[in-house]
Design a protein around this motif. Structure first.
Motif: not given
Length: 405
Positions: A115, A119, A131-133, A193-195
């Motif tokens: 992670r 990031e 990308f999305s979170a 918190s996953e993406c």
């Protein structure tokens, strides 16, 4: 130091990125375009906090179904393949609580590293990869399966993961598109918190950025063997000629086993075949999910990538069979209709299959191996977590090379 990276999937490209960041000269070799293998149509989830290994004690109860049911999401079809038998027996041996607990701890530690590195890459490169979170929900259909998930949650929570158990009503509050599925859920694990991201688009962006940095790409180039001199590989023999380098990293997915044998190393890597479809979503409010969703009973994941929904699933130990049976694609379409009936039209599914390189335990092979040349490092065997773990394992390989550069 010049490093040759063998493989241009997400693991190989992440390795090239991390090496380039540290100032190494890098060349990347692959027989196809970046991301064309198991990375191209994967489940798109970045599952940093929910890493339950496939090798789990629950497998023993499922074994008859794995062997004989034509509709099982997990499928094992024994073949005249010594590697499959050796791998399968090691996999069954790993299906115990102690090994599963140890694997979970190792995967969570690697995922946390990944992670951070991912990031950092996002901040520097800003790739167009949808990308999305928005977090992830793992759905459970029965009270018994939910209880098993609660035990896994407590284990992962003790290791630092932030998750909570939700009722069906709470699931719908998190993801309104699940409203039609209310009666099929006993509950879920929510990891906020996953993406998610489009792995293929990221591979394309990484290739472009790496070329701009001077990284050399040898594509449509098959790795055929090695020029080994004593305890070192002097060059990799390819269909386009020899590539000399000071060190090499093998990130060739399921091909790693065969090529590793040429170097005197046993890599317990076997293809775990999966499938996906990708559909355009209905833009209406609450029609398609924004949160990533895993239906644990169906072994199907749903991930929003821009204006599309990636639906992926199944795990088959059937060898290197790249065919796409219509029944498997229909299973994914049926799962989409059941869980998200208003998500979008299912008339253009973009069917895909990929061979995830899996180890029996689920822990990837990273670094040097006994019996292999000292300047050949390995980065393979990530299974269904290749996208999630790629940048963490790349960072570990890079640190190992930096220590001797």
């Amino acid at each position: 130091m010049h490093v040759g990276v063998l493989g241009a999937g997400i693991v190989g490209l992440a390795t090239a990125w991390q090496l380039s960041q540290r100032g190494f000269e890098v060349s990347v070799i692959d027989r196809a375009a970046p991301g064309a293998g198991a990375s191209g149509g994967n489940g798109a989830q970045l599952s940093y906090s929910y890493v339950q290994p496939l090798a789990d004690p629950s497998i023993w109860k499922q074994l008859p179904k794995l062997l004989f049911s034509p509709t099982s999401p997990l499928k094992l079809r024994p073949q005249l393949d010594p590697l499959q038998w050796r791998w399968g027996l090691a996999f069954l041996a790993a299906c115990n609580a102690n090994t599963s607990r140890q694997t979970t701890a190792r995967l969570l530690a690697l995922a946390a590293e990944s992670r951070g590195a991912f990031e950092a890459m996002l901040a520097e490169l800003g790739p167009d990869c949808d990308f999305s979170a928005t977090g992830k929900l793992v759905l459970y259909a029965s009270g018994a399966s939910l209880e098993g998930a609660r035990r896994q949650l407590e284990l992962q929570r003790a290791m630092g993961s932030q998750q909570r158990l939700l009722t069906p009503e709470e699931c719908i509050a998190v993801e309104p598109a699940l409203a039609a599925y209310r009666t099929q859920m006993a509950g879920a694990i929510h990891t906020p918190s996953e993406c998610a991201a489009d792995c293929l688009k990221l591979c394309v962006a990484l290739e472009s950025a790496l070329r701009a940095r001077g990284v050399r790409f040898l594509l449509d180039c098959e790795v055929q063997g090695f020029d080994r001199r004593g305890d070192r590989v002097a060059a990799v023999r390819t269909s386009a000629g020899d590539l000399e380098a000071d060190a090499f990293v093998m990130a060739l997915g399921t091909a790693s086993h065969r090529l590793g044998r040429q170097l005197g190393a046993y890599l317990p890597v076997y293809p775990l075949k999966g499938y996906s479809i990708t559909v355009e979503v209905d833009p209406s409010e609450a029609a398609a999910p924004r949160v990533s969703v895993t239906d644990s009973a169906r072994k199907v994941v749903f991930a929003r990538i821009g204006s599309r929904l990636r639906v992926a699933g199944m795990a088959e130990l059937v060898g290197h069979d790249a065919s796409i049976p219509a029944t498997r694609i229909e299973t994914l379409a049926a799962a989409t209709r059941a869980v998200f009936p208003h998500a979008g039209r299912l008339d253009d599914l973009h069917p895909w299959t990929g061979m995830r390189p899996a180890t029996p335990t689920g822990v990837p092979i990273i670094g040097r191996l006994d019996g292999a040349p000292a300047n050949m490092l390995f980065n393979t065997g990530h299974g269904a977590l290749g996208f999630t773990l790629a940048f963490g394992s790349a960072e570990r390989v890079t640190r190992a090379l930096a220590a001797v550069a």
